[in-house]
Design a protein around this motif. Structure first.
Motif, mmCIF file in Angstrom:
data_model
loop_
_atom_site.group_PDB
_atom_site.id
_atom_site.type_symbol
_atom_site.label_atom_id
_atom_site.label_comp_id
_atom_site.label_asym_id
_atom_site.label_seq_id
_atom_site.Cartn_x
_atom_site.Cartn_y
_atom_site.Cartn_z
ATOM 1 N N VAL A 20 7.170 10.007 -2.582
ATOM 2 C CA VAL A 20 6.116 10.229 -1.591
ATOM 3 C C VAL A 20 6.275 9.346 -0.355
ATOM 4 N N LYS A 21 7.267 8.487 -0.345
ATOM 5 C CA LYS A 21 7.463 7.592 0.814
ATOM 6 C C LYS A 21 7.677 8.409 2.077
ATOM 7 N N GLY A 22 6.997 7.994 3.144
ATOM 8 C CA GLY A 22 7.091 8.707 4.407
ATOM 9 C C GLY A 22 6.136 9.880 4.515
ATOM 10 N N ARG A 23 5.504 10.263 3.411
ATOM 11 C CA ARG A 23 4.563 11.388 3.428
ATOM 12 C C ARG A 23 3.139 10.958 3.066
ATOM 13 N N PHE A 24 3.008 10.047 2.092
ATOM 14 C CA PHE A 24 1.701 9.578 1.637
ATOM 15 C C PHE A 24 1.476 8.149 2.119
ATOM 16 N N THR A 25 0.217 7.818 2.384
ATOM 17 C CA THR A 25 -0.134 6.457 2.772
ATOM 18 C C THR A 25 -1.410 6.028 2.063
ATOM 19 N N ILE A 26 -1.315 4.921 1.342
ATOM 20 C CA ILE A 26 -2.493 4.363 0.693
ATOM 21 C C ILE A 26 -3.126 3.319 1.610
ATOM 22 N N SER A 27 -4.451 3.262 1.608
ATOM 23 C CA SER A 27 -5.165 2.264 2.389
ATOM 24 C C SER A 27 -6.465 1.928 1.664
ATOM 25 N N ARG A 28 -7.136 0.869 2.108
ATOM 26 C CA ARG A 28 -8.378 0.465 1.459
ATOM 27 C C ARG A 28 -9.354 -0.090 2.485
ATOM 28 N N ASP A 29 -10.629 0.012 2.144
ATOM 29 C CA ASP A 29 -11.705 -0.578 2.918
ATOM 30 C C ASP A 29 -12.466 -1.493 1.977
ATOM 31 N N ASN A 30 -12.216 -2.789 2.071
ATOM 32 C CA ASN A 30 -12.825 -3.727 1.126
ATOM 33 C C ASN A 30 -14.346 -3.792 1.280
ATOM 34 N N ALA A 31 -14.833 -3.586 2.480
ATOM 35 C CA ALA A 31 -16.288 -3.632 2.690
ATOM 36 C C ALA A 31 -17.000 -2.479 1.995
#
Length: 121
Positions: A63-74
């Motif tokens: 999935v590299k280059g196609r998927f992106t994980i991110s987070r919002d700690n708040a």
């Protein structure tokens, strides 16, 4: 009690995009790693991507280059932006969080209920 609630799955054509979200609610003191896993029929659950508390990420090669994980700690929320989707991405996607429910408590893993992603024309 801690609950993880996922949203954002669905049916999409090849080459399309989806964004998954997973929010933790209830007794949450702190969250360490957050991740996304997926499971297709007849296959074992596999790790898709993981993000640490300080934002370091790791994605499986497929999935590299196609998927992106991110987070919002708040918001105690993790996201998975999925672009250029392929039929082989079809699976049930599960979020996972390592959560410390109270100060001084031992952190443990929690799972979302799963959301179906189907990539088909």
């Amino acid at each position: 009690q801690v609950q993880l609630v996922e949203s954002g799955g669905g049916l999409v054509q090849p080459g399309g995009s989806l964004r998954l979200s997973c929010a933790a609610s209830g007794r949450v003191f702190s969250i360490n790693d957050m991740g996304w896993y997926r499971q297709s029929p007849g296959k074992e659950r596999e790790l898709v991507a993981v993000i640490t508390r300080d934002g370091s990420t790791n994605h499986v090669d497929s999935v590299k280059g196609r998927f992106t994980i991110s987070r919002d700690n708040a918001r105690n929320t993790v996201y998975l932006q999925m672009n250029s989707l392929k039929p082989e991405d079809t699976a049930v996607y599960y979020c996972n969080m390592n959560i410390r429910a109270l100060f001084g408590a031992v952190p443990r893993d929690y799972w979302g209920q799963g959301t179906q992603v189907t990539v088909s024309s």
